[in-house]
Structure formats: structure tokens, C-alpha cells
Write a protein that holds these residues in place. Structure first.
Motif, short mmCIF file in Angstrom:
data_model
loop_
_atom_site.label_atom_id
_atom_site.label_comp_id
_atom_site.label_asym_id
_atom_site.label_seq_id
_atom_site.Cartn_x
_atom_site.Cartn_y
_atom_site.Cartn_z
N GLN A 216 0.82 -1.22 0.00
CA GLN A 216 0.00 0.00 0.00
C GLN A 216 0.85 1.27 0.00
OE1 GLN A 216 -3.36 0.41 -0.07
NE2 GLN A 216 -3.93 -1.75 -0.04
N GLN B 274 -7.60 10.04 -0.56
CA GLN B 274 -6.72 8.98 -1.06
C GLN B 274 -5.24 9.29 -0.86
OE1 GLN B 274 -8.02 6.25 -1.59
NE2 GLN B 274 -10.14 6.88 -1.88
N ARG C 71 -4.76 7.39 3.96
CA ARG C 71 -5.09 5.97 3.79
C ARG C 71 -4.45 5.13 4.90
NH1 ARG C 71 -7.52 3.66 -0.48
NH2 ARG C 71 -6.24 1.77 -0.53
N TYR D 37 -6.69 3.06 7.53
CA TYR D 37 -6.54 1.62 7.72
C TYR D 37 -6.31 1.28 9.20
CZ TYR D 37 -5.46 -3.23 7.10
OH TYR D 37 -5.51 -4.60 7.21
N THR E 268 -21.07 -2.03 3.81
CA THR E 268 -19.81 -1.55 4.39
C THR E 268 -20.01 -1.11 5.83
OG1 THR E 268 -20.32 0.54 3.33
CG2 THR E 268 -18.60 -0.77 2.32
N HIS F 291 -12.78 4.94 1.67
CA HIS F 291 -11.81 3.90 2.04
C HIS F 291 -12.44 2.51 2.18
CE1 HIS F 291 -10.10 7.72 3.97
NE2 HIS F 291 -9.36 7.47 2.92
N ASP G 49 -12.51 0.02 0.36
CA ASP G 49 -11.65 -1.12 -0.04
C ASP G 49 -10.77 -1.58 1.12
OD1 ASP G 49 -10.28 1.45 -0.30
OD2 ASP G 49 -8.63 0.35 -1.25
N LEU G 50 -10.40 -0.64 2.01
CA LEU G 50 -9.50 -0.98 3.12
C LEU G 50 -10.24 -1.73 4.23
CD1 LEU G 50 -7.51 2.37 3.43
CD2 LEU G 50 -6.72 0.24 2.40
N GLU H 235 -12.50 -4.12 4.09
CA GLU H 235 -12.53 -5.57 3.85
C GLU H 235 -11.17 -6.19 4.20
OE1 GLU H 235 -14.12 -8.94 3.33
OE2 GLU H 235 -15.44 -7.30 2.71
N ILE H 236 -10.09 -5.49 3.83
CA ILE H 236 -8.73 -5.99 4.14
C ILE H 236 -8.56 -6.04 5.66
CG2 ILE H 236 -6.25 -5.58 3.84
CD1 ILE H 236 -6.94 -3.94 1.31
#
Length: 701
Positions: free
Chosen positions: A198, A222, A227, A231, A435, A653, A655-656, A658-659
Motif C-alpha cells: 500500500q 486517497q 489511507r 486503515y 460496508t 476507504h 476497499d480498506l 474488507e482488508i
């Protein structure tokens, strides 16, 4: 114990010099805390800038664009103070460069400080907004004025923070800079492969970059620093939810085997057949409960989608298996309503159902508690009084929690603390985007009810400007004459001097004089008994129009109410408007929802009302609400167990998230007690993001 490393960040905010009692109140308001005592230095570190001022534009006086912030290097020509005794007139200082002349304008100047700051014939650098009048440029109260020799003191790029009345940007910036000096070099809690992939800087570096943007890209959600911190915030949230889940899972569940002995007669007697999604949800629940792991399932169903029937089938399965079930509601009104509905629906099964609320007192309470302890009571319905120490269960197999987001993760643990480990089904009528489910309830499996039960009529929704309120009152008078029932929702209880909103009290008086006496008023400041009495009169038809604040948002069931008027609809969130609208359209008559708004509408206000007018799909509305207002608003940031993110944004964010969820699961699989080197660092992360509740479960486990 919080790691010593974090002590400087968790020192009280008023230990910074310059924050006394008066300024303290302003900081508490800015940071969303009740008082300065609750504020910590770390709160300022998390107060991120939302924009920046770029002072690098130096076009020369004649080329300065109207309204732009520019920096000008020029020579001071002359001072024009106001005439003696005319202090209301402006004080002007004229400067020139190679391209033209600029007037600096000041109001209410005291003393001779301007002559010292801007000596004639001295070259100075000034920065601020330029306005042009009649072909002449002027700068009112420049943001900065320095001599050429002190040019390095002029910040060329400056972050912009949200403020509160009475607090200046310069003072806030000074305190944020002081707070940043307390940020330590944290141990690295992130996985090395992820940080490399990342391109994350260290957490320490990310905090510094957050507050020292160099250009517009650094303010973007972003931006790498944002980010990284987003996270961290997601991981702290997901890890704490996973720890709660791990703790809940430690106590094995008792398998529940449904036989159909009770559910069959109940289903046969229902005046409707179950929808496809109700049947699927019941199947999910029964499959979960049949295993030896405790069920933790979230049942999401739009207003009127039939969650109660799913809850009842789940509770009957628990009773068929020789146990008891409880249903916990957030308010007494709602608990009483569930009691009335379920008693009627479950009658063919011949069960004993009891109601326990804060108002159940004396002998009645003792008798109910005795029945619960002996197992004579099969289903118990109530408020959080159900979990008090005096309530002992014979064999509690299932707990159903209604309107989950009003309770929060940690209240779920109160049951476990009592040595009881029932399966858990939590229901919400607030459709929550996926989400957000992940962020707030990461520890749950989810079932959705997406269809409306047969017979439900669509609700016609119209938007009307408040100048036409007279027409609505006329229409209401005609409806009442035909024995129809209506809600009229207002945003306030009583009128306040600094608000032009119509209060419930005032609207009640107006409608009483124009529509007639069969009007009731209900609001949050009334006590439970008063509210219940008015609601009952409305249900029974003695009252035909109910004027209310949003206390009716959740639950209350009056199937023959067909009109909903929401005043100042532009002031409500989408999810809330949708909830309120769901109070009508519950019977077999066509219903109407009238959204009264005060113009002119803002862009997002117009968007909200038109989405509501165009669709009744609660899940679609929730997604739009998330997009328009952000996650904190959607669930009410201050409510327990909900994610009011400080840096992270689900929209930017997602996408982060789920990680982070997968990472949290992996961490606890490898290191369930967080004792490894990374585990210890993650404990620091949990404390930093105030998720230390979860660490107590580690110790308790």
C-alpha cells in the motif's frame, strides 16, 4: 494498562499552555466532547484539516485575480489613518510594486502598531484575499504581514480546520502543532507485506503529514497519509469487534432443534403467508442455532418487512427445544407493542409470555420473576430491565435484540457476564449498507428481508413548500371528518429564540384551533406513562391527529394511520425520513407522506427529498444516505457501538475495510491473546483509537 508510550497523548487537553477554562469550553465543543475534562491531547491530533490555503501565488498587484488569496511583495508608500474622532472610518496603508498600487484596509485600529508593522519605505510581504473596487485592488485585514527580512516566517501552505465560534484558526493551529510534538514513534502494528504493497509510511510519519499538507493532493482522502491512518482506524475497529466475538464464542452455544410442534399451529393461523426472504431468514436462524456454536446474526428488514414473524419463529424453536427466549426493545412503548403483537400471534401455541420493563414493580414483578426462574414463562419481552441481576432464567436459549444500534456491542456481553450464553438474533429496521454493517457489526452474519408482506400498499410521497401549509391543514380537517388518522412530525419540542423551526408545541396549538380537539401531542420530554397514554388514545381512535417529535420514529404500530406530514423535512436525514414514513401504509388503505420543506433547498436537501419521493426501497435509501451524509450521521455517531470515524470514510476507504476485517481474523487465529511482538503493538493501536474495552475481554477470558 495503557502503554506508557501513549501517556503524553492522553494527558488532559488543558495541560497545553493557553487552554484555560474559557478556551476549554470552545475546544470541548469543537471536538464533540461534553466538557474540557473529557478532552485529551490525542483529540487534536485526530482533528484533520479539510482544505488548505496556498500562498505561493505571487502574481504582482495588477495581476491579482478578484477574490483570490495571493502573496504580494511591495514597498510601503503612505499611511492614511481616519480623521480624529472618526474611528469608524477605515485606516488605509498604500503599497506599490512594479505593476501597480494596493490599499491595505483596517477597521477599528488602536494605537500605532500599524506604523511599526508597516514602516514607510520598507519592503514588506503581505498575504490575503484581494478585492477589486472601481478598478483599484484592496486587501482587507491581511492574514500575514512580514518585513522582507522575515520572509521565512510566512507559511506558504496552510491547512484549514473546521472551527467553532470564538476560536481562531491561528490559535487552533498553534495547539495542534504543540500536540504533534507529543506523537511518539509507535511500534509498527501493521503487516510488513501490506505496508509495502500500500506504500504506507509509519503511523508517526502519517500524523505529521496529515497536518502538514504541501498541496491539494495531500488533503484528498486517497492521500497516502490519510489511507494509512484510515486503515489503522478500521483495523482497531475490526480487531475490537473480533475480540468481542472471540469472547462470545468461547462459551459454547446449546444446540436448538426445532420440531414444528409450536410453530406449525402458529403459521397455520397467520392471516398471511411468509415472504420468500422471511422463510430464508428463518432457515438461516434455525441452521445457526442447531450447531454447538452460538448464533450471532443480524436481521435487517425495512420498516414493515415482517421481522417480528421471523423473531417469533426463532423464539418458538427455542421453546420447542425446552428453553426460553427473550426479546429486548430499546423503549417501553416498543416493548409493550411487541408484547401485544406476539401474544396475539403466538396464541395458537398456548405459551406463557411475560412483559418486564422498568415500570413493572412490587408483587407483579416478583410473580413474573418467579415464573421466569421456574421456567413457567416461555417468552419474556421487555427493555434492558431484562438483564438486571434480579432476573434469573431457567434455561435461556435465545436473546432477540430489537434496534441493535441503540444498544451497542458491549451490552451484548452483559448476558455472557451472567454466565448465560444464549444464541443472539439482533434486528434493525434501519437498512444499513454492507460496508457499514461490517464497520459497526463486523462480528455478525447477516440476513436481509427485502420484500414487503402481501397486502401492503405503496405510500404516495409528495414534497410541498411550507408556504402551502394552509392547504395541508385544510386537507387534514377533511380527513379527520372522514375518521382518518394522521401523524404530524416536528423537529423541536418547544420554540426557541434562535430557531425559526416550528415546534411541536406550537403546531399542536395551531391544529387544535383549526382542526378540532381530537389531537394529541407526544415528545421525548414526557415520561413513559404520559407517552403511552397518548399513543394508546391514538391507537384506539380517541385521538385522530398525533403531533410528535421523532419519538415515533421506531416501532409504534397504528395500522389505520394513513397520513404522515413531516414539517421541515429538509432538516431530517434520509434514513430517518424513511423510518418516519414507515409509520403509515401498514393497513390495507392507501397512504400518503407529505414532506413540508422550507426553501430554498440546499443541493443535498433537494437530493434527499427527491430520493425519498422516487423510491420506497430502504436499502437503496440507506446507500444514498451514506453517500450524502457519511457514516457517523447514519447511525448517530454518539450512540454506543457505532463507528464515528475520525479519519476513515466508508465512502472513500471502503476497499480498506474488507482488508482490515480479514487481517483482524488472521491476527486472532495466529495470536488470540495478542502476546506476540505484533500483538503487543496492536494493543497500543487499540488504546490509541480508544478501543481498549476489547483488551479487557482478553484479560477476562
Amino acid at each position: 494498562m495503557r502503554p506508557l508510550l501513549l501517556d503524553p497523548l492522553f494527558a488532559p487537553l488543558d495541560t497545553l499552555s493557553g487552554i484555560g477554562p474559557k478556551a476549554g469550553e470552545l475546544y470541548a465543543r469543537l471536538l464533540g466532547r461534553e466538557s474540557i475534562e473529557e478532552c485529551r491531547i490525542v483529540d487534536l491530533v485526530f482533528h484533520a484539516p479539510y482544505s488548505l490555503i496556498d500562498r505561493r501565488q505571487q502574481p504582482g498587484i495588477a495581476n491579482a485575480p478578484q477574490g483570490a488569496i495571493v502573496t504580494i511583495k511591495a514597498r510601503v508608500d503612505r499611511h492614511h489613518p481616519p480623521p480624529p474622532g472618526r474611528n469608524n472610518n477605515p485606516y488605509r496603508v498604500f503599497l506599490h510594486d512594479d505593476t501597480g498600487e494596493l490599499a491595505l484596509t483596517f477597521f477599528r485600529v488602536k494605537g500605532n502598531w500599524l506604523e511599526k508593522a508597516l514602516p514607510v519605505d520598507e519592503t514588506v510581504i503581505v498575504s490575503g484575499k484581494v478585492d477589486w473596487f472601481n478598478g483599484r485592488p484592496s486587501m482587507v485585514h491581511p492574514d500575514y504581514m512580514v518585513r522582507e527580512s522575515e520572509a521565512e516566517n510566512l507559511p506558504l501552505v496552510e491547512p484549514v480546520y473546521s472551527l467553532t465560534a470564538g476560536l481562531s484558526a491561528r490559535l487552533l493551529r498553534k495547539q495542534i502543532e504543540a500536540s504533534l510534538q507529543r506523537v511518539p514513534a509507535f511500534p509498527e502494528w501493521q503487516d510488513a507485506a501490506l505496508t509495502a504493497k500500500q506504500g504506507f509510511a509509519s503511523a508517526h510519519e502519517a500524523f505529521l503529514q496529515l497536518h502538514e499538507p504541501r498541496d491539494a493532493a495531500d488533503i484528498d482522502p486517497q492521500a497516502p497519509a490519510r489511507r494509512r491512518l484510515a486503515y489503522d482506524e478500521f483495523l482497531a475497529g475490526q480487531l475490537s469487534l473480533a475480540l468481542v466475538r472471540q469472547r462470545l464464542r468461547k462459551v459454547a452455544g446449546t444446540p436448538v432443534h426445532a420440531t414444528g410442534r409450536l410453530s406449525r399451529p402458529v403459521l397455520d393461523a397467520l392471516p398471511f403467508s411468509l415472504t420468500g426472504s422471511q422463510s430464508a431468514a428463518i432457515k438461516d436462524v434455525l441452521a445457526d442455532m442447531a450447531g454447538d456454536k452460538r448464533m450471532l446474526r443480524l436481521l435487517q428488514g425495512d420498516v414493515g418487512s415482517g421481522k417480528t414473524a421471523v423473531a417469533l419463529m426463532s423464539m418458538l424453536a427455542a421453546v420447542e427445544s425446552g428453553g426460553q427466549a427473550v426479546l429486548m426493545a430499546p423503549t417501553e412503548i416498543l416493548a409493550r407493542q411487541h408484547f401485544a403483537t406476539l401474544s396475539k400471534m403466538a396464541a395458537p401455541a398456548g405459551l406463557t409470555i411475560d412483559l418486564v420493563t422498568g415500570r413493572t414493580k412490587g408483587r407483579e414483578r416478583d410473580a413474573i420473576q418467579e415464573r421466569i426462574a421456574s421456567g413457567e414463562t416461555h417468552i419474556v419481552i421487555g427493555t434492558h430491565a431484562l438483564f438486571q441481576d434480579s432476573v434469573i432464567y431457567s434455561n435461556l436459549l435465545l436473546a432477540v435484540v430489537d434496534e441493535q444500534h441503540r444498544f451497542g456491542v458491549h451490552q451484548r456481553l452483559r448476558l455472557t457476564a451472567k454466565g448465560i450464553s444464549p444464541h443472539m438474533l439482533v434486528m434493525t429496521a434501519t437498512p444499513i449498507p454492507r460496508t457499514l454493517v461490517l464497520a459497526a457489526f463486523g462480528d455478525m452474519d447477516v440476513s436481509k428481508l427485502t420484500e414487503k408482506p402481501a397486502g401492503r400498499k405503496p405510500i404516495q410521497t409528495v414534497t410541498i413548500p411550507d408556504e402551502r401549509v394552509g392547504d395541508i391543514v385544510e386537507r387534514l380537517r377533511a380527513a379527520v371528518a372522514e375518521d382518518k388518522k394522521a401523524y404530524w412530525i416536528c423537529p423541536l419540542v418547544e420554540e426557541s429564540e434562535n430557531s425559526d423551526l416550528m415546534s411541536a408545541d406550537e403546531r399542536f396549538q395551531i391544529l387544535k384551533s383549526s382542526v378540532g380537539p381530537r389531537i394529541g401531542l407526544v415528545h421525548g420530554r414526557m415520561n413513559g406513562a404520559e407517552k403511552d397514554a397518548v399513543m394508546l388514545a391514538f391507537k384506539n381512535g380517541e385521538i385522530r391527529v398525533l403531533v410528535a417529535t421523532t419519538v415515533v420514529e421506531v416501532g409504534v404500530d397504528v395500522p389505520d394511520a394513513t397520513i404522515m406530514v413531516i414539517e421541515h423535512a429538509e432538516r431530517f436525514g434520509l434514513a430517518q425520513l424513511h423510518q418516519l414514513r414507515g409509520r403509515v401504509g401498514r393497513g390495507d388503505e392507501a397512504s400518503t407522506c407529505i414532506l413540508l420543506y422550507k426553501g430554498p433547498l440546499s443541493e443535498s436537501g433537494r437530493a434527499r427529498l427527491s430520493i425519498l419521493r422516487d423510491t420506497e426501497d430502504g436499502f437503496l435509501i440507506a446507500e444514498e444516505d451514506l453517500r450524502l451524509r457519511g457514516e457517523g450521521e447514519l447511525l448517530g455517531t454518539r450512540q454506543s457501538g457505532t463507528p464515528g470515524f475520525r479519519i476513515a470514510s466508508l465512502d472513500a476507504h471502503g476497499d480498506l475495510l474488507e482488508i482490515a476485517r480479514k487481517d483482524a481474523a488472521y491476527i486472532l487465529e495466529k495470536d488470540p491473546e495478542l502476546t506476540s511482538e505484533r500483538g503487543q503493538a496492536l494493543r497500543t493501536l487499540l488504546y490509541l483509537y480508544r478501543r481498549d474495552e476489547a483488551i479487557r475481554f482478553l484479560r477476562a477470558g
